[in-house]
Motif scaffolding. Structure first.
Motif, PDB file in Angstrom:
ATOM      1  N   UNK A  48       0.813  -1.228   0.000  1.00 44.22           N
ATOM      2  CA  UNK A  48       0.000   0.000   0.000  1.00 44.22           C
ATOM      3  C   UNK A  48       0.845   1.275   0.000  1.00 44.22           C
ATOM      4  N   UNK A  49       2.167   1.132  -0.054  1.00 45.31           N
ATOM      5  CA  UNK A  49       3.049   2.317  -0.013  1.00 45.31           C
ATOM      6  C   UNK A  49       2.769   3.232  -1.201  1.00 45.31           C
ATOM      7  N   UNK A  50       2.653   4.517  -0.927  1.00 46.21           N
ATOM      8  CA  UNK A  50       2.475   5.503  -1.979  1.00 46.21           C
ATOM      9  C   UNK A  50       1.070   5.603  -2.536  1.00 46.21           C
ATOM     10  N   UNK A  51       0.142   4.850  -1.963  1.00 47.68           N
ATOM     11  CA  UNK A  51      -1.234   4.881  -2.462  1.00 47.68           C
ATOM     12  C   UNK A  51      -2.102   5.801  -1.613  1.00 47.68           C
ATOM     13  N   UNK A  52      -3.121   6.391  -2.238  1.00 48.50           N
ATOM     14  CA  UNK A  52      -4.076   7.200  -1.480  1.00 48.50           C
ATOM     15  C   UNK A  52      -4.970   6.254  -0.669  1.00 48.50           C
ATOM     16  N   UNK A  53      -5.738   6.790   0.307  1.00 45.73           N
ATOM     17  CA  UNK A  53      -6.537   5.925   1.180  1.00 45.73           C
ATOM     18  C   UNK A  53      -7.497   4.995   0.437  1.00 45.73           C
ATOM     19  N   UNK A  54      -8.099   5.472  -0.657  1.00 48.67           N
ATOM     20  CA  UNK A  54      -9.053   4.637  -1.403  1.00 48.67           C
ATOM     21  C   UNK A  54      -8.359   3.440  -2.030  1.00 48.67           C
ATOM     22  N   UNK A  55      -7.205   3.695  -2.691  1.00 45.56           N
ATOM     23  CA  UNK A  55      -6.470   2.587  -3.312  1.00 45.56           C
ATOM     24  C   UNK A  55      -5.838   1.670  -2.272  1.00 45.56           C
ATOM     25  N   UNK A  56      -5.413   2.229  -1.127  1.00 47.37           N
ATOM     26  CA  UNK A  56      -4.884   1.397  -0.043  1.00 47.37           C
ATOM     27  C   UNK A  56      -5.944   0.409   0.434  1.00 47.37           C
ATOM     28  N   UNK A  57      -7.162   0.907   0.561  1.00 42.91           N
ATOM     29  CA  UNK A  57      -8.273   0.054   1.010  1.00 42.91           C
ATOM     30  C   UNK A  57      -8.554  -1.038  -0.023  1.00 42.91           C
ATOM     31  N   UNK A  58      -8.518  -0.668  -1.318  1.00 45.57           N
ATOM     32  CA  UNK A  58      -8.752  -1.655  -2.384  1.00 45.57           C
ATOM     33  C   UNK A  58      -7.701  -2.758  -2.358  1.00 45.57           C
ATOM     34  N   UNK A  59      -6.428  -2.369  -2.210  1.00 47.47           N
ATOM     35  CA  UNK A  59      -5.354  -3.357  -2.196  1.00 47.47           C
ATOM     36  C   UNK A  59      -5.438  -4.225  -0.937  1.00 47.47           C
ATOM     37  N   UNK A  60      -5.775  -3.616   0.193  1.00 48.61           N
ATOM     38  CA  UNK A  60      -5.954  -4.382   1.432  1.00 48.61           C
ATOM     39  C   UNK A  60      -7.059  -5.432   1.260  1.00 48.61           C
ATOM     40  N   UNK A  61      -8.196  -5.007   0.703  1.00 48.59           N
ATOM     41  CA  UNK A  61      -9.315  -5.941   0.479  1.00 48.59           C
ATOM     42  C   UNK A  61      -8.915  -7.057  -0.479  1.00 48.59           C
ATOM     43  N   UNK A  62      -8.083  -6.706  -1.455  1.00 46.88           N
ATOM     44  CA  UNK A  62      -7.602  -7.680  -2.429  1.00 46.88           C
ATOM     45  C   UNK A  62      -6.740  -8.747  -1.755  1.00 46.88           C
ATOM     46  N   UNK A  63      -5.860  -8.327  -0.850  1.00 42.24           N
ATOM     47  CA  UNK A  63      -4.989  -9.281  -0.149  1.00 42.24           C
ATOM     48  C   UNK A  63      -5.836 -10.237   0.696  1.00 42.24           C
ATOM     49  N   UNK A  64      -6.861  -9.700   1.351  1.00 40.39           N
ATOM     50  CA  UNK A  64      -7.777 -10.553   2.127  1.00 40.39           C
ATOM     51  C   UNK A  64      -8.479 -11.538   1.196  1.00 40.39           C
ATOM     52  N   UNK A  65      -8.963 -11.035   0.062  1.00 40.49           N
ATOM     53  CA  UNK A  65      -9.698 -11.853  -0.904  1.00 40.49           C
ATOM     54  C   UNK A  65      -8.827 -12.967  -1.479  1.00 40.49           C
ATOM     55  N   UNK A  66      -7.540 -12.698  -1.691  1.00 35.87           N
ATOM     56  CA  UNK A  66      -6.644 -13.685  -2.293  1.00 35.87           C
ATOM     57  C   UNK A  66      -6.522 -14.945  -1.438  1.00 35.87           C
ATOM     58  N   UNK A  67      -6.792 -14.810  -0.156  1.00 31.27           N
ATOM     59  CA  UNK A  67      -6.662 -15.955   0.754  1.00 31.27           C
ATOM     60  C   UNK A  67      -7.768 -16.988   0.530  1.00 31.27           C
ATOM     61  N   UNK A  68      -8.841 -16.560  -0.099  1.00 25.19           N
ATOM     62  CA  UNK A  68      -9.983 -17.458  -0.280  1.00 25.19           C
ATOM     63  C   UNK A  68      -9.806 -18.291  -1.551  1.00 25.19           C
ATOM     64  N   UNK A  69      -9.026 -19.359  -1.458  1.00 19.75           N
ATOM     65  CA  UNK A  69      -8.917 -20.291  -2.565  1.00 19.75           C
ATOM     66  C   UNK A  69      -7.932 -19.917  -3.652  1.00 19.75           C
ATOM     67  N   UNK A  70      -7.306 -18.724  -3.577  1.00 20.60           N
ATOM     68  CA  UNK A  70      -6.346 -18.337  -4.612  1.00 20.60           C
ATOM     69  C   UNK A  70      -4.926 -18.663  -4.129  1.00 20.60           C
ATOM     70  N   UNK A  71      -4.533 -18.045  -3.027  1.00 22.13           N
ATOM     71  CA  UNK A  71      -3.233 -18.334  -2.410  1.00 22.13           C
ATOM     72  C   UNK A  71      -3.386 -18.037  -0.923  1.00 22.13           C
ATOM     73  N   UNK A  72      -3.463 -19.081  -0.121  1.00 23.50           N
ATOM     74  CA  UNK A  72      -3.894 -18.899   1.276  1.00 23.50           C
ATOM     75  C   UNK A  72      -2.771 -18.579   2.255  1.00 23.50           C
TER      76      UNK A  72
END
Length: 247
Positions: free
Chosen positions: A169-193
Protein backbone atom coordinates in the motif's frame (compact mmCIF):
# COMPACT_ATOMS: atom_id res chain seq x y z
CA UNK A 1 4.35 -28.82 12.90
CA UNK A 2 7.01 -27.17 10.77
CA UNK A 3 6.23 -24.17 8.63
CA UNK A 4 6.31 -23.93 4.85
CA UNK A 5 8.86 -21.16 5.42
CA UNK A 6 11.29 -21.35 8.35
CA UNK A 7 13.92 -18.77 9.21
CA UNK A 8 16.45 -19.63 11.95
CA UNK A 9 19.07 -17.23 13.32
CA UNK A 10 19.42 -15.28 10.08
CA UNK A 11 21.94 -12.45 9.90
CA UNK A 12 22.50 -10.10 6.98
CA UNK A 13 24.80 -7.12 6.80
CA UNK A 14 25.97 -4.56 4.28
CA UNK A 15 28.76 -1.99 4.32
CA UNK A 16 26.93 0.14 6.88
CA UNK A 17 26.64 -2.82 9.27
CA UNK A 18 24.27 -5.63 10.25
CA UNK A 19 20.63 -5.14 9.23
CA UNK A 20 19.29 -8.48 10.51
CA UNK A 21 20.83 -9.76 13.74
CA UNK A 22 19.71 -13.34 14.27
CA UNK A 23 16.09 -13.31 13.11
CA UNK A 24 13.90 -16.41 13.49
CA UNK A 25 10.25 -17.03 12.53
CA UNK A 26 8.07 -19.38 10.52
CA UNK A 27 5.06 -19.24 8.25
CA UNK A 28 2.45 -21.99 8.48
CA UNK A 29 0.28 -23.02 5.55
CA UNK A 30 -2.91 -20.94 5.47
CA UNK A 31 -1.37 -18.15 7.54
CA UNK A 32 -0.59 -14.51 6.80
CA UNK A 33 2.35 -13.07 8.73
CA UNK A 34 2.86 -9.30 8.58
CA UNK A 35 6.40 -8.02 9.15
CA UNK A 36 6.48 -4.41 10.35
CA UNK A 37 9.33 -2.04 11.08
CA UNK A 38 10.60 1.43 10.33
CA UNK A 39 12.45 2.50 7.19
CA UNK A 40 15.77 0.68 6.88
CA UNK A 41 14.81 -1.93 9.48
CA UNK A 42 15.46 -4.81 7.09
CA UNK A 43 11.89 -5.72 6.08
CA UNK A 44 12.58 -5.79 2.34
CA UNK A 45 15.94 -7.50 2.93
CA UNK A 46 14.01 -10.27 4.73
CA UNK A 47 11.69 -10.80 1.74
CA UNK A 48 14.60 -10.84 -0.70
CA UNK A 49 16.32 -13.48 1.43
CA UNK A 50 13.18 -15.65 1.39
CA UNK A 51 13.02 -15.45 -2.41
CA UNK A 52 16.72 -16.28 -2.76
CA UNK A 53 17.48 -12.86 -4.23
CA UNK A 54 20.00 -12.34 -1.41
CA UNK A 55 22.01 -14.84 0.63
CA UNK A 56 22.24 -14.63 4.44
CA UNK A 57 25.58 -14.13 6.15
CA UNK A 58 24.55 -16.64 8.83
CA UNK A 59 21.55 -18.77 9.75
CA UNK A 60 19.19 -21.03 7.84
CA UNK A 61 16.25 -20.41 5.52
CA UNK A 62 14.00 -23.34 4.66
CA UNK A 63 11.37 -22.88 1.97
CA UNK A 64 9.08 -25.83 1.16
CA UNK A 65 11.32 -28.13 3.25
CA UNK A 66 14.49 -27.15 1.43
CA UNK A 67 17.39 -25.11 2.73
CA UNK A 68 17.93 -22.36 0.17
CA UNK A 69 20.85 -20.35 1.55
CA UNK A 70 23.50 -22.10 -0.58
CA UNK A 71 21.47 -22.99 -3.69
CA UNK A 72 22.51 -21.92 -7.18
CA UNK A 73 20.23 -19.80 -9.38
CA UNK A 74 19.27 -22.93 -11.29
CA UNK A 75 18.40 -24.82 -8.09
CA UNK A 76 16.36 -21.84 -6.83
CA UNK A 77 14.12 -21.66 -9.92
CA UNK A 78 11.62 -24.42 -8.99
CA UNK A 79 11.29 -22.90 -5.50
CA UNK A 80 10.78 -19.36 -6.85
CA UNK A 81 8.04 -20.65 -9.15
CA UNK A 82 6.07 -21.64 -6.05
CA UNK A 83 6.38 -18.09 -4.68
CA UNK A 84 4.57 -14.96 -5.90
CA UNK A 85 6.53 -11.75 -5.27
CA UNK A 86 4.85 -8.33 -5.37
CA UNK A 87 7.59 -5.70 -5.46
CA UNK A 88 7.16 -2.35 -3.72
CA UNK A 89 6.97 -0.30 -6.92
CA UNK A 90 5.20 -3.16 -8.76
CA UNK A 91 8.42 -3.50 -10.88
CA UNK A 92 6.48 -3.82 -14.14
CA UNK A 93 8.42 -3.84 -17.41
CA UNK A 94 8.03 -0.29 -18.77
CA UNK A 95 8.14 -1.33 -22.43
CA UNK A 96 5.59 -4.16 -22.11
CA UNK A 97 1.80 -3.80 -22.13
CA UNK A 98 -0.29 -4.87 -19.15
CA UNK A 99 -1.11 -8.10 -21.01
CA UNK A 100 2.55 -8.90 -21.71
CA UNK A 101 3.60 -8.01 -18.15
CA UNK A 102 1.12 -10.48 -16.65
CA UNK A 103 1.86 -13.12 -19.32
CA UNK A 104 5.63 -12.80 -18.81
CA UNK A 105 6.06 -15.50 -16.07
CA UNK A 106 4.02 -17.96 -18.14
CA UNK A 107 6.10 -17.31 -21.29
CA UNK A 108 9.32 -17.56 -19.24
CA UNK A 109 8.55 -20.70 -17.23
CA UNK A 110 5.91 -22.71 -19.11
CA UNK A 111 5.12 -23.93 -22.60
CA UNK A 112 1.43 -23.16 -22.44
CA UNK A 113 -0.38 -22.45 -25.72
CA UNK A 114 -1.28 -18.81 -26.34
CA UNK A 115 -5.00 -19.46 -25.82
CA UNK A 116 -4.35 -20.76 -22.30
CA UNK A 117 -1.93 -17.92 -21.53
CA UNK A 118 -4.63 -15.44 -22.53
CA UNK A 119 -7.24 -17.24 -20.44
CA UNK A 120 -5.00 -17.13 -17.36
CA UNK A 121 -4.04 -13.48 -17.87
CA UNK A 122 -7.69 -12.46 -18.19
CA UNK A 123 -8.67 -14.57 -15.17
CA UNK A 124 -6.10 -13.05 -12.83
CA UNK A 125 -6.64 -9.50 -14.07
CA UNK A 126 -10.36 -9.93 -13.36
CA UNK A 127 -9.50 -11.23 -9.87
CA UNK A 128 -7.72 -7.96 -9.12
CA UNK A 129 -10.60 -5.92 -10.51
CA UNK A 130 -9.23 -5.06 -13.96
CA UNK A 131 -10.83 -5.79 -17.33
CA UNK A 132 -9.72 -6.04 -20.97
CA UNK A 133 -9.68 -2.25 -21.42
CA UNK A 134 -6.22 -2.18 -19.74
CA UNK A 135 -4.61 -4.97 -21.78
CA UNK A 136 -2.81 -2.74 -24.27
CA UNK A 137 -1.81 -0.01 -21.82
CA UNK A 138 1.78 0.57 -20.75
CA UNK A 139 2.64 0.89 -17.03
CA UNK A 140 3.20 4.65 -17.48
CA UNK A 141 -0.46 4.98 -18.48
CA UNK A 142 -1.73 3.41 -15.24
CA UNK A 143 -2.43 4.95 -11.85
CA UNK A 144 -0.33 3.81 -8.88
CA UNK A 145 -3.19 1.66 -7.60
CA UNK A 146 -3.65 -0.01 -11.00
CA UNK A 147 0.08 -0.73 -11.25
CA UNK A 148 -0.02 -2.44 -7.85
CA UNK A 149 -2.98 -4.56 -8.98
CA UNK A 150 -1.25 -5.55 -12.22
CA UNK A 151 1.80 -6.50 -10.12
CA UNK A 152 -0.40 -8.71 -7.93
CA UNK A 153 -1.99 -10.33 -11.02
CA UNK A 154 1.49 -11.05 -12.43
CA UNK A 155 2.57 -12.62 -9.12
CA UNK A 156 -0.58 -14.78 -9.04
CA UNK A 157 -0.57 -15.95 -12.66
CA UNK A 158 1.82 -18.81 -11.90
CA UNK A 159 -0.55 -19.99 -9.14
CA UNK A 160 1.99 -19.74 -6.31
CA UNK A 161 1.66 -21.44 -2.93
CA UNK A 162 2.95 -18.41 -0.98
CA UNK A 163 2.64 -14.69 -1.76
CA UNK A 164 5.34 -12.23 -0.69
CA UNK A 165 4.15 -8.61 -0.62
CA UNK A 166 6.65 -5.76 -0.24
CA UNK A 167 4.88 -2.59 1.02
CA UNK A 168 1.74 -3.23 -1.09
CA UNK A 169 0.00 0.00 0.00
CA UNK A 170 3.05 2.32 -0.01
CA UNK A 171 2.48 5.50 -1.98
CA UNK A 172 -1.23 4.88 -2.46
CA UNK A 173 -4.08 7.20 -1.48
CA UNK A 174 -6.54 5.92 1.18
CA UNK A 175 -9.05 4.64 -1.40
CA UNK A 176 -6.47 2.59 -3.31
CA UNK A 177 -4.88 1.40 -0.04
CA UNK A 178 -8.27 0.05 1.01
CA UNK A 179 -8.75 -1.65 -2.38
CA UNK A 180 -5.35 -3.36 -2.20
CA UNK A 181 -5.95 -4.38 1.43
CA UNK A 182 -9.31 -5.94 0.48
CA UNK A 183 -7.60 -7.68 -2.43
CA UNK A 184 -4.99 -9.28 -0.15
CA UNK A 185 -7.78 -10.55 2.13
CA UNK A 186 -9.70 -11.85 -0.90
CA UNK A 187 -6.64 -13.68 -2.29
CA UNK A 188 -6.66 -15.95 0.75
CA UNK A 189 -9.98 -17.46 -0.28
CA UNK A 190 -8.92 -20.29 -2.56
CA UNK A 191 -6.35 -18.34 -4.61
CA UNK A 192 -3.23 -18.33 -2.41
CA UNK A 193 -3.89 -18.90 1.28
CA UNK A 194 -0.38 -18.23 2.68
CA UNK A 195 1.43 -14.89 2.64
CA UNK A 196 4.13 -12.74 4.16
CA UNK A 197 3.35 -9.04 3.98
CA UNK A 198 6.03 -6.43 4.66
CA UNK A 199 4.53 -3.06 5.57
CA UNK A 200 4.62 -0.03 7.85
CA UNK A 201 0.83 0.35 7.39
CA UNK A 202 -0.84 -0.44 10.71
CA UNK A 203 -4.34 -0.57 9.21
CA UNK A 204 -3.19 -3.09 6.59
CA UNK A 205 -1.58 -5.21 9.31
CA UNK A 206 -4.74 -5.22 11.43
CA UNK A 207 -6.84 -6.17 8.41
CA UNK A 208 -4.81 -9.07 6.99
CA UNK A 209 -2.51 -10.51 9.70
CA UNK A 210 -2.87 -13.73 11.62
CA UNK A 211 0.39 -12.78 13.29
CA UNK A 212 2.43 -9.58 13.33
CA UNK A 213 6.21 -9.51 13.76
CA UNK A 214 7.79 -6.13 14.56
CA UNK A 215 11.40 -5.69 13.49
CA UNK A 216 13.39 -3.24 15.62
CA UNK A 217 17.18 -2.92 15.60
CA UNK A 218 17.63 -6.09 13.54
CA UNK A 219 15.53 -8.36 15.77
CA UNK A 220 11.86 -9.16 16.28
CA UNK A 221 10.79 -7.16 19.32
CA UNK A 222 7.30 -8.70 19.32
CA UNK A 223 5.60 -11.56 17.45
CA UNK A 224 1.98 -12.61 17.87
CA UNK A 225 -1.65 -11.94 16.93
CA UNK A 226 -2.30 -8.23 16.18
CA UNK A 227 -4.41 -7.78 19.33
CA UNK A 228 -1.53 -9.07 21.50
CA UNK A 229 1.25 -7.14 19.76
CA UNK A 230 -0.59 -3.81 19.98
CA UNK A 231 -0.67 -4.12 23.79
CA UNK A 232 2.96 -5.28 24.07
CA UNK A 233 4.75 -4.11 27.20
CA UNK A 234 7.90 -3.35 25.18
CA UNK A 235 8.60 0.42 25.15
CA UNK A 236 10.29 0.09 21.73
CA UNK A 237 7.21 -1.63 20.27
CA UNK A 238 4.86 0.96 21.76
CA UNK A 239 7.04 3.79 20.42
CA UNK A 240 6.99 2.23 16.96
CA UNK A 241 3.22 1.70 17.00
CA UNK A 242 2.59 5.22 18.25
CA UNK A 243 4.69 6.60 15.40
CA UNK A 244 2.92 4.50 12.76
CA UNK A 245 -0.55 5.29 14.09
CA UNK A 246 -0.08 9.00 13.49
CA UNK A 247 -2.09 10.33 10.52
Amino acid sequence: MSGIIEVVGVEKGFEAGLVLKGVSFELQKGETVVVMGGSGSGKTVMLRLLAGLLSPDAGQIRVFDRNIEHLSEEELLPIRRRLGYVFQGAALFDSLSVYENVAYPLREHTRLPEAEIRQRVMHFLSLVGLNDTVLGLLPSELSGGMRKRVGIARALVGEPEVMLYDEPTAGLDPTNSKLVTELIVQMREGVCDSAIVVTHDLELARSVADRVAILIDGRFAAVGPPAEVTVSSSPAVQAFLAGEARP
